[in-house]
Design a protein around this motif. Structure first.
Motif, PDB file in Angstrom:
ATOM      1  N   SER A   1       0.850  -1.205   0.000  1.00 51.06           N
ATOM      2  CA  SER A   1       0.000   0.000   0.000  1.00 51.06           C
ATOM      3  C   SER A   1       0.876   1.243   0.000  1.00 51.06           C
ATOM      4  O   SER A   1       1.939   1.257   0.649  1.00 51.06           O
ATOM      5  CB  SER A   1      -0.874  -0.002   1.252  1.00 51.06           C
ATOM      6  N   GLY A   2       0.383   2.286  -0.674  1.00 50.53           N
ATOM      7  CA  GLY A   2       1.080   3.563  -0.624  1.00 50.53           C
ATOM      8  C   GLY A   2       1.285   4.050   0.798  1.00 50.53           C
ATOM      9  O   GLY A   2       2.282   4.704   1.104  1.00 50.53           O
ATOM     10  N   SER A   3       0.362   3.687   1.691  1.00 56.05           N
ATOM     11  CA  SER A   3       0.469   4.140   3.087  1.00 56.05           C
ATOM     12  C   SER A   3       1.737   3.603   3.765  1.00 56.05           C
ATOM     13  O   SER A   3       2.170   4.147   4.773  1.00 56.05           O
ATOM     14  CB  SER A   3      -0.743   3.683   3.893  1.00 56.05           C
ATOM     15  N   LEU A   4       2.315   2.511   3.230  1.00 53.14           N
ATOM     16  CA  LEU A   4       3.535   1.943   3.820  1.00 53.14           C
ATOM     17  C   LEU A   4       4.781   2.347   3.030  1.00 53.14           C
ATOM     18  O   LEU A   4       5.874   1.830   3.287  1.00 53.14           O
ATOM     19  CB  LEU A   4       3.426   0.411   3.872  1.00 53.14           C
ATOM     20  N   ASN A   5       4.606   3.293   2.080  1.00 47.96           N
ATOM     21  CA  ASN A   5       5.714   3.693   1.213  1.00 47.96           C
ATOM     22  C   ASN A   5       6.156   5.109   1.592  1.00 47.96           C
ATOM     23  O   ASN A   5       5.378   6.059   1.480  1.00 47.96           O
ATOM     24  CB  ASN A   5       5.229   3.635  -0.249  1.00 47.96           C
ATOM     25  N   ASP A   6       7.404   5.231   2.052  1.00 49.47           N
ATOM     26  CA  ASP A   6       7.883   6.522   2.564  1.00 49.47           C
ATOM     27  C   ASP A   6       7.813   7.607   1.498  1.00 49.47           C
ATOM     28  O   ASP A   6       7.486   8.762   1.795  1.00 49.47           O
ATOM     29  CB  ASP A   6       9.328   6.397   3.062  1.00 49.47           C
ATOM     30  N   GLU A   7       8.146   7.275   0.270  1.00 48.71           N
ATOM     31  CA  GLU A   7       8.114   8.271  -0.810  1.00 48.71           C
ATOM     32  C   GLU A   7       6.669   8.703  -1.083  1.00 48.71           C
ATOM     33  O   GLU A   7       6.370   9.888  -1.179  1.00 48.71           O
ATOM     34  CB  GLU A   7       8.763   7.657  -2.072  1.00 48.71           C
ATOM     35  N   TYR A   8       5.760   7.737  -1.165  1.00 48.32           N
ATOM     36  CA  TYR A   8       4.343   8.056  -1.422  1.00 48.32           C
ATOM     37  C   TYR A   8       3.810   8.994  -0.336  1.00 48.32           C
ATOM     38  O   TYR A   8       3.049   9.926  -0.618  1.00 48.32           O
ATOM     39  CB  TYR A   8       3.515   6.768  -1.465  1.00 48.32           C
ATOM     40  N   ASN A   9       4.240   8.762   0.888  1.00 42.89           N
ATOM     41  CA  ASN A   9       3.693   9.536   2.004  1.00 42.89           C
ATOM     42  C   ASN A   9       4.125  11.000   1.999  1.00 42.89           C
ATOM     43  O   ASN A   9       3.507  11.825   2.674  1.00 42.89           O
ATOM     44  CB  ASN A   9       4.032   8.858   3.329  1.00 42.89           C
ATOM     45  N   LYS A  10       5.143  11.322   1.178  1.00 41.03           N
ATOM     46  CA  LYS A  10       5.518  12.738   1.030  1.00 41.03           C
ATOM     47  C   LYS A  10       4.392  13.521   0.354  1.00 41.03           C
ATOM     48  O   LYS A  10       4.317  14.740   0.464  1.00 41.03           O
ATOM     49  CB  LYS A  10       6.791  12.852   0.173  1.00 41.03           C
ATOM     50  N   ALA A  11       3.532  12.782  -0.409  1.00 40.60           N
ATOM     51  CA  ALA A  11       2.442  13.464  -1.128  1.00 40.60           C
ATOM     52  C   ALA A  11       1.159  13.522  -0.314  1.00 40.60           C
ATOM     53  O   ALA A  11       0.167  14.080  -0.767  1.00 40.60           O
ATOM     54  CB  ALA A  11       2.186  12.729  -2.457  1.00 40.60           C
ATOM     55  N   ILE A  12       1.179  12.948   0.898  1.00 39.53           N
ATOM     56  CA  ILE A  12      -0.038  12.868   1.710  1.00 39.53           C
ATOM     57  C   ILE A  12       0.110  13.791   2.916  1.00 39.53           C
ATOM     58  O   ILE A  12       1.122  13.694   3.637  1.00 39.53           O
ATOM     59  CB  ILE A  12      -0.248  11.412   2.243  1.00 39.53           C
ATOM     60  N   PRO A  13      -0.875  14.658   3.201  1.00 39.71           N
ATOM     61  CA  PRO A  13      -0.769  15.482   4.415  1.00 39.71           C
ATOM     62  C   PRO A  13      -0.612  14.580   5.646  1.00 39.71           C
ATOM     63  O   PRO A  13      -1.293  13.541   5.751  1.00 39.71           O
ATOM     64  CB  PRO A  13      -2.105  16.242   4.441  1.00 39.71           C
ATOM     65  N   ALA A  14       0.288  14.986   6.552  1.00 37.70           N
ATOM     66  CA  ALA A  14       0.617  14.132   7.716  1.00 37.70           C
ATOM     67  C   ALA A  14      -0.628  13.724   8.519  1.00 37.70           C
ATOM     68  O   ALA A  14      -0.734  12.547   8.930  1.00 37.70           O
ATOM     69  CB  ALA A  14       1.645  14.835   8.590  1.00 37.70           C
TER      70      ALA A  14
END
Ligand SMILES: NC(=O)c1ccc[n+]([C@@H]2O[C@H](COP(=O)([O-])OP(=O)(O)OC[C@H]3O[C@@H](n4cnc5c(N)ncnc54)[C@H](OP(=O)(O)O)[C@@H]3O)[C@@H](O)[C@H]2O)c1
Length: 264
Positions: free
Chosen positions: A127-140
């Motif tokens: 899941s994107g939620s477990l991907n550090d790079e993907y999480n840069k695009a998601i508000p914390a």
């Protein structure tokens, strides 16, 4: 010949991979499928065994059966690992249980096959939620909410993936290669793909929030073909076309997850 093993072919992602393979199979494909209900698979794909487009074997068995897993993954160049759940319950261990069976089966196959052992590349639906790079695009705060509400899905998936990483090399020998496949929200938008892309820099190419199962299935098939290039990577998969998003099932899973975490 290239051998693919497909785990989870009756689910939304697994069936999308199967559909993508049927439309665009690699040359000389041998496909081995493990399901817990063969009749469910055949109901969804009635021509699979009667008018096969390539050789297919179907093994029916529970995820705890090492022998059934061995029958499915013996000689596999690629293992598509899509046995999973979207429903966050405290007892969820489906990814860990499946991965433990895969590892036990691979160890047996390695011991039995000696130098003939084929080291597979396992494409794990993560899941994107477990991907550090993907999480840069998601508000914390959004990420924190998702990790809280869907904790019982992600925790199981995370431990399963970490276990796989820990056994990939053992005793100086390679047991498996890994590719984590990390989509954002996945939507059932019909069987026609819109197009997919692999995103390495989310700031340069921010992913659309959603991807369709059909896009994800096509992405798995391309990653399997290009596995040597992507080995060892966590690949963010995004859609390139307009995905019809259906949020109700996802919101429902989050509500289940909140209930499981707050009330039990
Ligand atoms: N939904 C999203 O937006 C989203 C976004 C990113 C990542 N993900 C990840 O995607 C995964 C869910 O994938 P999906 O939507 O393809 O799931 P799915 O449609 O529910 O399919 C799950 C598959 O796993 C099999 N399975 C589940 N529990 C099993 C068990 N105990 N024993 C044997 N087989 C079992 C199911 O078999 P049966 O058909 O026999 O039940 C089915 O083939 C989760 O890990 C989630 O974190 C989801």
């Amino acid at each position: 010949m290239v051998t693919h093993a497909l785990l989870g072919a009756t689910g939304a992602t697994g069936s999308a991979i199967l559909r993508a393979l049927l439309v665009n199979p690699p040359t000389d494909l041998q496909l081995n499928i493990l399901v817990r209900s063969k009749s469910k698979l055949i109901a969804a794909f009635p021509d699979l065994t009667t008018k096969p487009k390539f050789p297919v074997t179907i093994t029916e068995g529970p995820i705890s059966s090492v022998e059934d897993m061995k029958a499915c993954i013996r000689g596999a160049d690629v293992i598509h690992m899509c046995i999973a759940t979207n429903v966050p319950t405290a007892s969820n261990r489906v990814a860990q249980d499946t991965i433990e069976t895969i590892v036990a089966a691979l160890r047996d196959l390695r011991d039995e096959s000696g130098t003939e052992f084929v080291v597979p590349t396992i494409l794990v639906l993560r899941s994107g939620s477990l991907n550090d790079e993907y999480n840069k695009a998601i508000p914390a705060p959004v990420h924190a909410f998702l990790m809280f509400a869907l904790h019982y899905v992600y925790h199981d998936l995370d431990l399963a993936c970490k276990y796989l990483e820990s056994v990939a090399e053992e005793g100086g020998k390679t047991l498996l290669h890994l590719i984590f496949v990390d989509p954002g929200s996945i939507h059932d938008s019909g069987p026609t793909p819109t197009g997919h892309t692999f995103i390495s820099d989310v700031k340069a190419t921010p992913p659309q929030p959603g991807i369709s199962y059909a896009d994800l299935g096509a992405a798995f098939v391309e990653l399997a073909d290009r596995r040597k290039e992507f080995r060892g990577q966590a690949v963010i998969v995004g859609a390139t076309g307009k995905v019809e998003e259906h949020w109700l099932p996802l919101v429902s899973n989050m509500l289940w997850g909140l209930k499981a975490r707050i009330i039990g």
